[in-house]
Design an enzyme around this catalytic site. Structure first.
Site, PDB file in Angstrom:
ATOM      1  N   LYS A  95      15.313  28.760  49.114  1.00 31.83           N
ATOM      2  CA  LYS A  95      14.077  28.495  49.874  1.00 31.83           C
ATOM      3  C   LYS A  95      13.129  27.774  48.935  1.00 31.83           C
ATOM      4  O   LYS A  95      13.180  27.948  47.717  1.00 31.83           O
ATOM      5  CB  LYS A  95      13.449  29.810  50.333  1.00 31.83           C
ATOM      6  CG  LYS A  95      12.490  29.660  51.487  1.00 31.83           C
ATOM      7  CD  LYS A  95      13.217  29.575  52.823  1.00 31.83           C
ATOM      8  CE  LYS A  95      12.284  29.279  53.964  1.00 31.83           C
ATOM      9  NZ  LYS A  95      12.986  29.326  55.250  1.00 31.83           N
ATOM     10  N   ASP A 135      10.628  23.617  57.266  1.00 33.75           N
ATOM     11  CA  ASP A 135      10.182  24.982  57.578  1.00 33.75           C
ATOM     12  C   ASP A 135       8.733  24.846  58.041  1.00 33.75           C
ATOM     13  O   ASP A 135       8.351  23.786  58.567  1.00 33.75           O
ATOM     14  CB  ASP A 135      10.337  25.862  56.319  1.00 33.75           C
ATOM     15  CG  ASP A 135      10.244  27.346  56.608  1.00 33.75           C
ATOM     16  OD1 ASP A 135      11.204  27.902  57.147  1.00 33.75           O
ATOM     17  OD2 ASP A 135       9.200  27.961  56.315  1.00 33.75           O
TER      18      ASP A 135
END
Ligand code: NAD
Length: 399
Positions: A95, A135
């Site tokens: 991430k 995201d």
């Protein structure tokens, strides 16, 4: 969120008989890149956590948000490793993010930020190492800039280095609807396992963004599953007659807002958070983390919760839900549709192919149906929650 994720992993690992050393090792990220990006005279903290690559290249989004911090990125990277493993993808977990409010930057500055991020990470990412995606507050346009910068920096074409690209730049059909579609696949499989698939059931849904809208749209294929309540950040709307999300009064481009839906026009909205206590059989959480917590868990009237957001149910609330026999279809399974289609985008890029939406949807369906069946079987066999079952299956693959 990090503590909650690690608690689930520790529980699953102990039940599988692993020692503390093994558990600590699986919690540890393989690499962390922490750096600063300068744009227009200001410096922004930037991160990429590469948690686990045992099953394939790291995979996970990049978030531009002022709340981004190393703990959040670590938690989301850890969850990605478990999500990809839980649904059997040949990918690991990672991430990234930048602590920035993109609304305070001009479009040119956002582009500069995106390009510098990709440039800095270029030695550590790529289709065989780490494949980032959009995201919160990042999108196909931003990802296209990153791909361009990455390819320039490494001096070769590598379209599989990022997913969530625009369609003209190697993106996949079906990506926009994938997470919502995946939620329906998981729910339907669960209802089949309980002999409930043909029963008339009502659905209330928190969050009406990309994920929520497409969930509701795909749900229309099951007329006995009737959407009767939706909310967003402004309010909650209930119509016991049912809400057809495709019948909208105004089309402003993109997905409609609840107040534009024909079935909700003229209906006075309730306070936003009343959605949690709406009397419906199924409660879908498609907004944000920590939505069902200790303080509101007793309001829940549904007997099934579908987690489409990441971490929308706190551990404490889940204990209460368990005691009451309310079933949670966990995020690492129910919202995995997005990462599955990202994986399909990567595979199309590596093969130099472009699959039709029908092909993509069929593959998504096969993968998620199989993962849901396995999770249900494990949960029944070991008499554990679906979340614990999903974490166990993921852990077995990761170890
Ligand atoms: P989005 O920004 O398109 O939509 C979010 C929705 O939640 C909006 O309707 C917004 O009004 C609503 N909302 C915000 N705050 C709220 C509140 N306090 N109460 C009720 N509603 C509120 O985001 P999205 O892409 O639909 O993602 C929703 C969630 O799903 C996020 O938690 C995201 O991390 C997660 N998720 C998304 C994907 C994906 O593919 N987009 C994949 C996995 C998980």
């Amino acid at each position: 969120m990090l503590a909650t994720a690690q608690t689930h992993i520790r529980e699953a690992a102990r039940r599988l008989g692993h020692d503390e050393k093994t558990i600590e090792a699986i919690l540890e990220a393989e690499a962390e890149h922490i750096f600063e990006i300068e744009v227009a005279g200001k410096s922004y903290p930037a991160y990429r956590v590469q948690h686990n690559s045992k099953l394939g290249p790291y995979k996970g989004g990049i978030r531009f948000h002022p709340g981004v911090n190393i703990d959040e990125v670590r938690a989301l990277a850890t969850l990605m490793s478990f999500k990809t493993a839980a649904v059997g993808l040949p990918l690991g977990g990672g991430k990234g993010g930048v602590a920035v409010d993109p609304r305070e930057l001009s479009p040119a500055e956002v582009e500069e930020l995106a390009r510098r991020y990709a440039q800095h990470l270029a030695p550590h990412i790529g289709s065989d190492k780490d494949i980032p995606a959009p995201d919160v507050n990042t999108n196909a346009e931003i990802i296209d800039w990153m791909v361009d910068e990455f390819e320039k920096t490494v001096g070769k074409a590598d379209k599989g280095s990022f997913t969530g690209k625009s369609m003209t730049n190697g993106g996949s059909e079906g990506r926009a609807a994938a997470t919502g579609r995946g939620g329906v696949i998981t729910l339907v499989e669960y209802l089949k396992s309980q002999g409930l698939i043909d029963k008339p059931l009502t659905v209330a849904m928190q969050g009406f963004g990309n994920v929520g809208y497409y969930f509701a749209q795909v749900l229309k294929a099951y007329p006995n599953l009737k959407l009767i309540a939706v909310n967003n950040s402004k309010g909650a709307w209930v119509n016991p007659e049912g809400i057809d999300v495709e019948k909208a009064e105004v089309t402003t481009g993109g997905t409609p807002r609840p107040e534009e839906l024909t079935d909700l026009v003229g209906i006075e909205p309730l306070p936003r958070d009343d959605i949690i206590g709406v009397k419906a059989d199924i409660l879908v959480l498609a907004a944000l983390e920590d939505s069902v917590v200790e303080s509101n868990v007793d309001q829940v009237k549904a007997s099934i919760i579908v987690e489409l957001a990441n971490g929308p149910t706190s551990s404490a609330a889940e204990e209460t839900l368990d005691t009451k026999g309310i079933v949670v279809l966990p995020d690492i399974l129910a919202n995995a549709g997005g990462v599955i289609v990202s994986c399909l985008e990567w595979q199309q890029n590596l093969a130099g192919e472009h699959w039709t939406e029908e092909e993509v949807n069929a593959k998504l369906n096969d993968l998620l149906e199989k993962a849901t069946k396995e999770t249900i079987a494990r949960s029944l066999e070991k008499k554990i929650s679906l979340r614990q079952a999903a974490f166990e299956l993921a852990l077995e693959r990761l170890l």
